[in-house]
Design a protein around this motif. Structure first.
Motif, PDB file in Angstrom:
ATOM      1  N   PHE A  67       0.964  -0.943   0.095  1.00  0.00           N
ATOM      2  CA  PHE A  67       0.299   0.196  -0.083  1.00  0.00           C
ATOM      3  C   PHE A  67       1.430   1.236   0.332  1.00  0.00           C
ATOM      4  O   PHE A  67       1.805   0.823   1.046  1.00  0.00           O
ATOM      5  N   TYR A  68       0.907   1.876  -1.423  1.00  0.00           N
ATOM      6  CA  TYR A  68       1.461   3.478  -1.221  1.00  0.00           C
ATOM      7  C   TYR A  68       0.862   4.456  -0.791  1.00  0.00           C
ATOM      8  O   TYR A  68      -0.584   4.211  -1.727  1.00  0.00           O
ATOM      9  N   THR A  69       0.929   5.670  -0.184  1.00  0.00           N
ATOM     10  CA  THR A  69      -0.363   6.551  -0.726  1.00  0.00           C
ATOM     11  C   THR A  69       0.625   7.853  -0.566  1.00  0.00           C
ATOM     12  O   THR A  69       1.981   8.062  -0.183  1.00  0.00           O
ATOM     13  N   LEU A  70      -0.285   8.931  -1.350  1.00  0.00           N
ATOM     14  CA  LEU A  70       0.452  10.023  -1.147  1.00  0.00           C
ATOM     15  C   LEU A  70      -0.647  11.190  -0.852  1.00  0.00           C
ATOM     16  O   LEU A  70      -1.925  11.350  -1.736  1.00  0.00           O
ATOM     17  N   SER A  71      -0.207  12.540  -1.283  1.00  0.00           N
ATOM     18  CA  SER A  71      -1.379  13.632  -0.950  1.00  0.00           C
ATOM     19  C   SER A  71      -1.348  14.762  -2.323  1.00  0.00           C
ATOM     20  O   SER A  71      -0.262  14.668  -2.010  1.00  0.00           O
ATOM     21  N   ILE A 100      -1.340  -1.076  -4.180  1.00  0.00           N
ATOM     22  CA  ILE A 100      -2.242  -0.367  -4.430  1.00  0.00           C
ATOM     23  C   ILE A 100      -1.640   1.030  -4.037  1.00  0.00           C
ATOM     24  O   ILE A 100      -0.981   1.657  -3.098  1.00  0.00           O
ATOM     25  N   LEU A 101      -2.352   2.139  -4.734  1.00  0.00           N
ATOM     26  CA  LEU A 101      -1.442   3.611  -4.877  1.00  0.00           C
ATOM     27  C   LEU A 101      -2.989   4.307  -4.403  1.00  0.00           C
ATOM     28  O   LEU A 101      -3.324   4.982  -5.059  1.00  0.00           O
ATOM     29  N   PHE A 102      -2.945   4.727  -2.929  1.00  0.00           N
ATOM     30  CA  PHE A 102      -3.934   5.367  -2.648  1.00  0.00           C
ATOM     31  C   PHE A 102      -3.932   6.948  -2.836  1.00  0.00           C
ATOM     32  O   PHE A 102      -2.446   7.718  -1.956  1.00  0.00           O
TER      33      PHE A 102
END
Length: 425
Positions: A67-71, A100-102
């Motif tokens: 799981f990867y996340t960016l704002s 998953i890229l969120f």
């Protein structure tokens, strides 16, 4: 330092997730996909605090994917490419374990930033989950939107919010040290505006403000502690909808002073000027309409201008438009007309169009009488001839009622002269 209550209570499984039963309930459209781990790229669209980030985390946990996340607020194309490179190394192509890229607030990504996601989504290097408070039809590029399913998340209802409060009292290790009784919840729910995160933040502030070990939550207690602590505009969503609502209602109510006050609140809070201009564009048609058709022209010019100019000069253009619209005569007649028409369509279904006004592009259609006896209005005095345009079963139904202002009064007289025997003008 302790995590905020909203973080401490964030659910990790779909069974603990509150609300949004239309997509993650027992028969929800996402439930089976989440439990099977076969997840498409998707966009979650809904107001702040309805569980978009939480649902993305649950999907990743349940499907056991990286799981990867960016704002979108503080990430650029370089950040996107770095995450995609990591994702390519950690997952296989077109497998159920694709990372998953969120991306939170994906609507704030520019076209070039969104373009940088296309190949990764198309090739299956990542499964994209985007979260947005804005209509993705306007804010997400078509090429990316076509590769994603869009799920609408709704504001929490009263039962959902009260269930969250009970869960906080019963399960949070910090709050459970005090005896808390929910006697009244109306003020808490009103201040939250359907935003679960905001509700829990207010509730924690309230509990921490009380030195007593036994606390009875009443409306008066909430107002006493909370009212003076939530005046700051928060562009990430805490008061996003409250202020824009006050802004629109002030213009609708013909108060330019209140309108520019709330405009200043949004500008000082860093609100997206295109968001403000878009709301003015809608208002110009919905609340002014044919009472002053120029309002729509000015609002559209405002939207185009602020899209080109940006900050800080956009504030001047927005102020001009807001004060003009506030001082304009008001009418929602055209807005009500389409509401009435859509309701009539739902009630009556697909009624047959009268033969004389049907299109006749083929020989067969002409032989069947399509377009026969059509009267071309410009061939008659005053460019008008009395003929039937409505389906027969709803003939004479009045859907548009002009308002009581100079322009629409003239429209009413125009219609009365022509249709006095058919419509109720």
């Amino acid at each position: 330092m302790n995590e905020p209550l909203a973080e401490r209570l964030r659910p990790n499984t779909i069974d603990d997730y509150i609300s949004q039963t239309h997509i993650v309930g027992p028969n929800g459209s996402l439930t089976k996909q989440i439990k099977s781990g076969i997840i498409p790229s998707m966009i979650f669209w809904g107001p702040p605090g309805v569980g978009k980030t939480t649902l993305a985390n649950i999907i990743a946990n349940t499907s056991e994917r990286p799981f990867y996340t960016l704002s979108a607020i503080n990430s650029g194309v370089k950040d996107v490419r770095e995450v995609i490179d990591k994702a390519k190394k950690s997952g296989g192509l077109f497998t159920t374990k694709n990372p998953i890229l969120f991306i939170d607030e994906i609507h704030r990504f520019s076209k070039s930033q969104q373009d940088s996601l296309l190949q990764a989504v198309e090739k299956g290097w990542v499964t994209l989950i985007g979260a947005t408070t804005e209509n993705p039809s306007f804010e997400v590029i078509p090429a990316l939107l076509s590769r994603c399913q869009v799920y609408i998340l709704n504001s929490f209802n009263k039962n959902d919010l009260e269930a969250l409060l009970r869960r906080a009292i019963e399960k949070d290790d910090i709050l459970s040290k005090k005896t808390i009784k929910l006697k009244e919840t109306d003020a808490l729910l009103r201040f939250s505006g359907g935003d679960a995160r905001k509700l829990l933040n207010i509730f924690e502030l309230l509990v921490n403000s009380e030195s007593r070990d036994k606390i009875v939550i009443t409306n008066d207690l909430v107002i006493q502690h909370v009212q003076n602590n939530i005046v700051r505009y928060d562009k990430t969503g805490e008061q996003h909808y409250d202020i824009i609502s006050a802004f629109i209602k002030s213009i609708r109510g013909s108060d330019p002073n209140a309108a520019v006050y709330y405009l200043a609140r949004m500008i000082e809070g860093g609100e997206d000027v295109k968001f403000i201009a878009r709301r003015l564009l809608i208002l110009a048609s919905e609340d002014i309409g044919n009472a002053n058709p120029t309002a729509l022209v000015i609002a559209n010019s405002t939207f185009q201008a602020v899209s080109t100019i940006g900050n800080p000069e956009s504030r001047i253009i927005l102020s001009q438009c807001a004060t003009y619209l506030a001082c304009s005569p008001k009418s929602n007649a055209s807005y009500q007309a389409i509401n009435n028409a859509q309701q009539l369509v739902k009630q009556t279904g697909d009624l047959s169009v009268p033969l004389e006004i049907r299109n006749a592009p083929t020989k067969l259609m002409k032989e069947l009488g399509y377009g026969d006896n059509y009267k071309y209005a410009h061939n008659y005095d005053g460019n008008f001839v009395n003929q039937e345009f409505m389906p027969e079963s709803i003939s004479g139904t009045t859907l548009y009622e002009p308002g009581n202002n100079s322009r629409e009064s003239a429209q009413r007289e125009f219609l009365k002269k022509r249709w006095k025997d058919k419509y109720g003008y």
